[in-house]
Design an enzyme around this catalytic site. Structure first.
Site, PDB file in Angstrom:
ATOM      1  N   GLY A 164      -4.031  18.611  -6.038  1.00  0.00           N
ATOM      2  CA  GLY A 164      -5.240  18.520  -6.847  1.00  0.00           C
ATOM      3  C   GLY A 164      -5.932  19.864  -7.034  1.00  0.00           C
ATOM      4  O   GLY A 164      -6.409  20.180  -8.127  1.00  0.00           O
ATOM      5  N   THR A 165      -5.993  20.646  -5.989  1.00  0.00           N
ATOM      6  CA  THR A 165      -6.712  21.921  -6.073  1.00  0.00           C
ATOM      7  C   THR A 165      -6.064  22.843  -7.097  1.00  0.00           C
ATOM      8  O   THR A 165      -6.742  23.413  -7.962  1.00  0.00           O
ATOM      9  CB  THR A 165      -6.729  22.588  -4.675  1.00  0.00           C
ATOM     10  OG1 THR A 165      -7.364  21.694  -3.762  1.00  0.00           O
ATOM     11  CG2 THR A 165      -7.468  23.915  -4.693  1.00  0.00           C
ATOM     12  N   ASN A 188     -15.039  11.313  -4.512  1.00  0.00           N
ATOM     13  CA  ASN A 188     -14.313  11.146  -3.255  1.00  0.00           C
ATOM     14  C   ASN A 188     -15.217  10.830  -2.066  1.00  0.00           C
ATOM     15  O   ASN A 188     -14.729  10.542  -0.981  1.00  0.00           O
ATOM     16  CB  ASN A 188     -13.472  12.392  -2.956  1.00  0.00           C
ATOM     17  CG  ASN A 188     -14.282  13.656  -3.024  1.00  0.00           C
ATOM     18  OD1 ASN A 188     -14.881  13.972  -4.065  1.00  0.00           O
ATOM     19  ND2 ASN A 188     -14.322  14.409  -1.938  1.00  0.00           N
ATOM     20  N   GLN A 198      -8.590  10.789  -6.849  1.00  0.00           N
ATOM     21  CA  GLN A 198      -8.869   9.562  -6.074  1.00  0.00           C
ATOM     22  C   GLN A 198      -8.461   8.293  -6.810  1.00  0.00           C
ATOM     23  O   GLN A 198      -8.601   7.196  -6.263  1.00  0.00           O
ATOM     24  CB  GLN A 198     -10.364   9.486  -5.717  1.00  0.00           C
ATOM     25  CG  GLN A 198     -10.824  10.556  -4.730  1.00  0.00           C
ATOM     26  CD  GLN A 198     -10.275  10.354  -3.314  1.00  0.00           C
ATOM     27  OE1 GLN A 198      -9.866   9.255  -2.936  1.00  0.00           O
ATOM     28  NE2 GLN A 198     -10.266  11.416  -2.516  1.00  0.00           N
ATOM     29  N   HIS A 236      -0.729  12.864  -1.859  1.00  0.00           N
ATOM     30  CA  HIS A 236      -1.083  12.403  -0.500  1.00  0.00           C
ATOM     31  C   HIS A 236      -2.219  11.390  -0.471  1.00  0.00           C
ATOM     32  O   HIS A 236      -2.543  10.855   0.592  1.00  0.00           O
ATOM     33  CB  HIS A 236      -1.384  13.596   0.417  1.00  0.00           C
ATOM     34  CG  HIS A 236      -2.632  14.358   0.100  1.00  0.00           C
ATOM     35  ND1 HIS A 236      -3.738  14.313   0.899  1.00  0.00           N
ATOM     36  CD2 HIS A 236      -2.944  15.197  -0.905  1.00  0.00           C
ATOM     37  CE1 HIS A 236      -4.678  15.110   0.402  1.00  0.00           C
ATOM     38  NE2 HIS A 236      -4.214  15.654  -0.705  1.00  0.00           N
ATOM     39  N   CYS A 288     -28.123  13.524   5.739  1.00  0.00           N
ATOM     40  CA  CYS A 288     -29.209  13.365   4.767  1.00  0.00           C
ATOM     41  C   CYS A 288     -30.363  14.344   4.994  1.00  0.00           C
ATOM     42  O   CYS A 288     -30.427  15.371   4.372  1.00  0.00           O
ATOM     43  CB  CYS A 288     -29.697  11.925   4.758  1.00  0.00           C
ATOM     44  SG  CYS A 288     -28.339  10.778   4.445  1.00  0.00           S
TER      45      CYS A 288
HETATM   46  C1  LIG Z   1     -11.518  14.347  -5.893  1.00  0.00           C
HETATM   47  C2  LIG Z   1     -10.607  15.361  -5.285  1.00  0.00           C
HETATM   48  N1  LIG Z   1     -10.208  16.418  -6.004  1.00  0.00           N
HETATM   49  C3  LIG Z   1      -9.387  17.336  -5.504  1.00  0.00           C
HETATM   50  C4  LIG Z   1      -8.916  17.259  -4.219  1.00  0.00           C
HETATM   51  C5  LIG Z   1      -7.987  18.309  -3.694  1.00  0.00           C
HETATM   52  O1  LIG Z   1      -6.675  17.827  -3.704  1.00  0.00           O
HETATM   53  P1  LIG Z   1      -5.533  18.526  -2.808  1.00  0.00           P
HETATM   54  O2  LIG Z   1      -5.879  18.255  -1.397  1.00  0.00           O
HETATM   55  O3  LIG Z   1      -4.275  17.844  -3.243  1.00  0.00           O
HETATM   56  O4  LIG Z   1      -5.530  19.966  -3.169  1.00  0.00           O
HETATM   57  C6  LIG Z   1      -9.306  16.176  -3.417  1.00  0.00           C
HETATM   58  C7  LIG Z   1      -8.847  16.064  -2.004  1.00  0.00           C
HETATM   59  O5  LIG Z   1      -9.571  15.759  -1.120  1.00  0.00           O
HETATM   60  C8  LIG Z   1     -10.164  15.206  -3.961  1.00  0.00           C
HETATM   61  O6  LIG Z   1     -10.582  14.150  -3.246  1.00  0.00           O
END
Ligand SMILES: Cc1ncc(COP(=O)(O)O)c(C=O)c1O
Length: 386
Positions: free
Chosen positions: A72-73, A156, A184, A206, A330
């Site tokens: 994702g990153t 997330n 997600q 993952h 919080c």
């Molecule tokens: C909404 C969201 N975007 C991006 C990422 C990043 O994904 P990755 O861990 O595959 O780089 C995550 C991971 O926690 C996520 O929950």
């Protein structure tokens, strides 16, 4: 210590044994490089392209629109780079509750290149205010700015959902580029990309019982962009580097499993979440929830009242074998979660994210509620002393 109860499935999920089985040959005998022209290379190439076709069919797109990445990153970083460098976007509309893989990337590029960005307003429950989104799109269009809209499909931490269809329509009306971080939701909902006006989506294996370190980037056919990473000509010159073949094979298998079992899994996980919520309401006076009613079925964000020592609470959970994530304390003075800070959570409360998978059980929920009930008085009395 009691057996582990894993309730942090939004962070990552366990690898499904059937996925591992599919991956193993590509870690052992079929170790070839897909760019090699001899037989074991061609076997690896076939595995990658078969996986791409499988994923494409499941998302209802053509295989040439999908690129395998490291997750994702990387997919999110690639989108933001492409939108700015190749699609002439000069303004980015995003939200304050995006994942840092979007937020920090937007901030970095905008600062470096002197571009602007804005956050869409959120409703009190964290959902996007579509009126505000439309007002911003209209204003920036009038100002002659080409916009990238980057909004996640599901948050997330609190599970708020974006209406992908409606957001796509809005972006289309105002000639904006639309990216959705679907990390997600891919593997948790059937997503028909052919019916949504979205230019880019990101996903990660993952999060749905696939391997770590592999994801996809979808780029709609009408878009022509350059890579983030340069080197070899892999992924049709869009993502250099020898392909993570076993990861790619595992991603496709995990997505296939997820979609085949979607109805059952969704129903089961939703009932676990509803049961947990009811049990907490019955057991913990004053407990509240950060999720709107219509939210991602895998996440329950729980706000425990009168707890100022969230870290201590997490230590107690860990000692009891419960794996969960903290949202934030919080108002307890720590830096906390950037997502929870955007919500109006009760004063002196601690938010904990519980996230479920098909592997959890109702018995685990019962045990967790019992542990929560024993932990809470300890952290409350401690916070009174402090
Ligand atoms: C909404 C969201 N975007 C991006 C990422 C990043 O994904 P990755 O861990 O595959 O780089 C995550 C991971 O926690 C996520 O929950």
């Amino acid at each position: 210590m009691s057996a582990t109860i894993y309730l942090d499935n939004a962070a990552t999920t366990s690898l499904d044994p059937s996925v591992l089985e599919e991956m193993l040959p590509y870690m052992t005998t079929n170790f070839g490089n897909p760019s090699s022209t001899y037989t074991i290379g061609r076997t690896a190439r076939t595995a990658v392209e078969t996986a791409r076709k499988k994923v494409a069919d499941l998302l209802n797109v053509t295989p040439t629109t999908l690129y395998f990445t490291s997750g994702g990153t990387e997919s999110n970083n690639t989108v933001i780079s492409c939108a700015i460098n190749d699609l002439n976007c000069t303004h980015i509309i995003t939200s304050a509750i995006e994942h840092h893989a979007v937020l920090y990337t937007v901030e970095k590029y905008c600062k470096k290149l002197n571009l602007s960005y804005s956050f869409v307003e959120l409703l009190p429950n964290g959902e996007v205010d579509y009126h505000n989104l439309e007002a911003q799109l209209s204003q920036y269009q009038k100002d002659g700015k080409k916009c990238l809209v980057s909004l996640m499909h599901a948050n997330n931490e609190i599970g708020t959902l974006l209406d992908l269809n409606y957001t796509g329509e809005l972006c289309n009306t105002y000639n904006a580029i639309f990216h959705s971080d679907c990390v997600q939701t891919v593997g948790h909902y059937p997503i028909d990309l052919a019916s949504i006006k979205v230019h880019f989506i990101s996903a990660a294996g993952h999060k749905f019982h696939g391997p770590k370190g592999v994801g996809i980037l979808y780029i709609s056919k009408e878009i022509k962009v350059n890579p983030l990473i340069y080197g070899g000509g892999q992924e049709r010159n869009m993502r250099a580097g020898t392909e993570n073949i076993y990861g790619i094979v595992g991603f496709a298998k995990a997505l296939e499993n997820a979609m085949v079992n979607y109805s059952n899994d969704q129903h089961f996980i939703s009932s676990l979440k509803a049961y947990f919520k009811k049990m907490l309401i019955d057991t913990i006076p004053g407990v509240t929830f950060n999720n709107p009613e219509n939210s991602l079925y895998t996440i329950l964000s729980v706000c425990f009242p009168q707890v100022t020592e969230k870290e201590m609470m997490l230590i107690h959970f860990d000692m009891a074998g419960i794996c969960v994530s903290s949202g934030s304390a919080c108002s307890s003075g720590d830096s906390g979660s950037h997502v929870i800070k955007e919500l109006n959570t009760p004063k002196n409360s601690a938010t904990i994210r519980f996230s479920f998978s098909k592997n959890n059980t109702f018995a685990e929920i019962d045990q967790t509620v019992a542990i929560v009930a024993t932990v809470l008085p300890k952290v409350k009395s401690l916070s009174t002393v402090l």
